[in-house]
Design an enzyme around this catalytic site. Structure first.
Site, mmCIF file in Angstrom:
data_model
loop_
_atom_site.group_PDB
_atom_site.id
_atom_site.type_symbol
_atom_site.label_atom_id
_atom_site.label_comp_id
_atom_site.label_asym_id
_atom_site.label_seq_id
_atom_site.Cartn_x
_atom_site.Cartn_y
_atom_site.Cartn_z
ATOM 1 N N ASP A 113 0.819 -1.210 0.000
ATOM 2 C CA ASP A 113 0.000 0.000 0.000
ATOM 3 C C ASP A 113 0.853 1.260 0.000
ATOM 4 O O ASP A 113 2.084 1.215 0.086
ATOM 5 C CB ASP A 113 -0.907 0.014 1.234
ATOM 6 C CG ASP A 113 -1.922 -1.115 1.216
ATOM 7 O OD1 ASP A 113 -2.360 -1.490 0.119
ATOM 8 O OD2 ASP A 113 -2.257 -1.631 2.292
ATOM 9 N N TYR A 174 6.586 -10.114 6.657
ATOM 10 C CA TYR A 174 6.441 -8.681 6.884
ATOM 11 C C TYR A 174 7.084 -8.317 8.211
ATOM 12 O O TYR A 174 7.010 -9.076 9.181
ATOM 13 C CB TYR A 174 4.967 -8.272 6.919
ATOM 14 C CG TYR A 174 4.340 -8.119 5.551
ATOM 15 C CD1 TYR A 174 4.344 -6.887 4.894
ATOM 16 C CD2 TYR A 174 3.728 -9.196 4.922
ATOM 17 C CE1 TYR A 174 3.765 -6.740 3.648
ATOM 18 C CE2 TYR A 174 3.147 -9.065 3.671
ATOM 19 C CZ TYR A 174 3.165 -7.827 3.040
ATOM 20 O OH TYR A 174 2.591 -7.680 1.796
#
Length: 403
Positions: A113, A174
């Protein structure tokens, strides 16, 4: 005397009556006329085009890193050119490695994002080749020469024609870095135990029903926090230490990591107990997502993408340039951090009480003066209602997409 001289009509045989200033003006006028004449007669070079049918092609995977802080996300957008993919395809096209995105058999491993970075993103596509496996084109050098400094190709590897950076990725890691502040890291780790395993994460993501995502089961194989860096500039205050959250899974939903972090911060602040994830993952008891704000995008990083049987090729000259570029960025930001640290140390001596708000900014949105527990907040529409809504609108594409 005026310095205006008609340089087209003066008599070159009779210059003795002119002043020094007038002679200089004539010379400058002639020079300007010559420049303008060259501009008018200059031929426009045709845009470089090549016949791709005459060249060898090769399906490859690129490993790249980027600092996404100043970009609007990884994926191309219609209303913005400030995306990682836009820069990638601009470079790929300019150096004639591909004819177009549509003909390149392109896949990306992750779709990060706005503001999110990556140390190990991967893309696969078919590119122009030298045809000599022992003397292939210097892909990293060619692309890094054209890419912005905050986007770098680190390595590449040849792969089979049916290889996909998206579907052949075995796991994605992540990481999320944040200051300890007044957070209870031990309590946060206890809460994360409930996240590991296969669960329906509809209450810990942004439900993308309009694009066909109607199934929210995902499996997380690892989730934990550790103190990754002790800030010795504040030797007596451990609230300035940096923490590292690691989450590993095969695939993730839209905003899943940032939703998990947001709830996790509430646990660390002792506003929610360590069982809140267990409650949110119990869809029978909590079928609708409580309203809460996302965690900041700045600290989030797609840290690793794992593939089987990939032998990465490192170009020595190119990787040295990447390291130098990162070292310059590191030095610049460490100087700023050190200066801010000294300002903080001096300013904190003026306060009567300790202030430890280093982690308060992590959750976006307006903070309420009176905290309302998550399970007592208004909830979003249920999955079933969303499906019904988009079906009536004729906008539901029944595909299960993983972000």
């Amino acid at each position: 005397m005026s310095l205006e001289v008609d340089s087209d009509n003066y008599d070159p045989e009779n210059l003795s009556h002119l002043t020094k200033e007038e002679l200089i003006r004539i010379i400058l006028d002639l020079k300007e006329q010559n420049v303008n004449r060259k501009k008018l007669t200059r031929k426009i070079k045709p845009k470089r085009t090549i016949d791709f049918s005459k060249y060898h092609k090769r399906h490859v995977v690129f490993k790249l890193l980027y600092l996404g802080w100043d970009y609007h996300g990884f994926a191309t957008q219609e209303n913005s050119e400030k995306t990682i993919e836009h820069e990638l395809f601009r470079a790929l096209t300019v150096c004639c490695l591909i004819e177009s995105r549509q003909t390149s058999n392109y896949h990306r491993c992750g779709r990060t994002d706005k503001g999110v970075s990556s140390f190990s993103q991967a893309i696969s596509l078919t590119v122009r080749s030298s045809g000599d496996e022992n003397n292939e084109l210097p892909y990293c050098k060619m692309l890094n020469r054209l890419l912005p400094k905050d986007i770098r190709i680190v390595a590449w590897s040849p792969v089979k024609e049916d290889f996909s950076a998206r579907f052949d990725c075995g796991s994605r890691t992540y990481k999320y870095w944040f200051p300890r502040g007044d957070l209870d890291v031990d309590l946060m780790n206890q809460a994360l135990l409930h996240v590991v395993g296969t669960h329906d994460f509809r209450n810990l993501c942004k439900m993308d029903v309009a694009n066909g995502v109607v199934q929210f089961y995902r499996r997380i194989t690892r989730a934990d926090i550790k103190i990754c860096s002790e800030n010795n500039q504040f030797s007596t205050n451990r609230n300035y230490d940096m923490c590292e959250l690691t989450i590993v899974g095969k695939a993730f939903l839209w905003h899943q990591i940032r939703c998990i972090v947001s709830v996790l911060i509430l646990v660390g602040c002792r506003k929610e107990n360590e069982n809140i994830f267990k409650d949110l993952l119990n869809i029978e008891n909590c079928p609708r997502k409580p309203q809460y704000c996302l965690a900041s995008d700045l600290p989030l990083n797609l840290f690793d993408c794992q593939f089987e049987n990939i032998n990465w090729i490192i170009e020595d000259e190119s990787i040295s340039e990447v390291i130098t570029s990162l070292q310059c960025s590191w030095a610049t930001n460490m100087i700023k951090a050190t200066m801010l640290g000294e300002m903080l140390k001096n300013t904190e001596t003026l306060a009567e009480n300790n202030v430890n708000n280093q982690s308060k900014w992590l959750i976006q949105g307006v903070k309420s003066k009176i905290y309302q527990p998550l399970l007592k907040r208004p909830a979003s529409a249920s999955l079933e209602n969303r499906i019904q809504y988009y079906t009536k609108k004729g906008k539901l594409k029944l595909e299960c997409k993983e972000k």
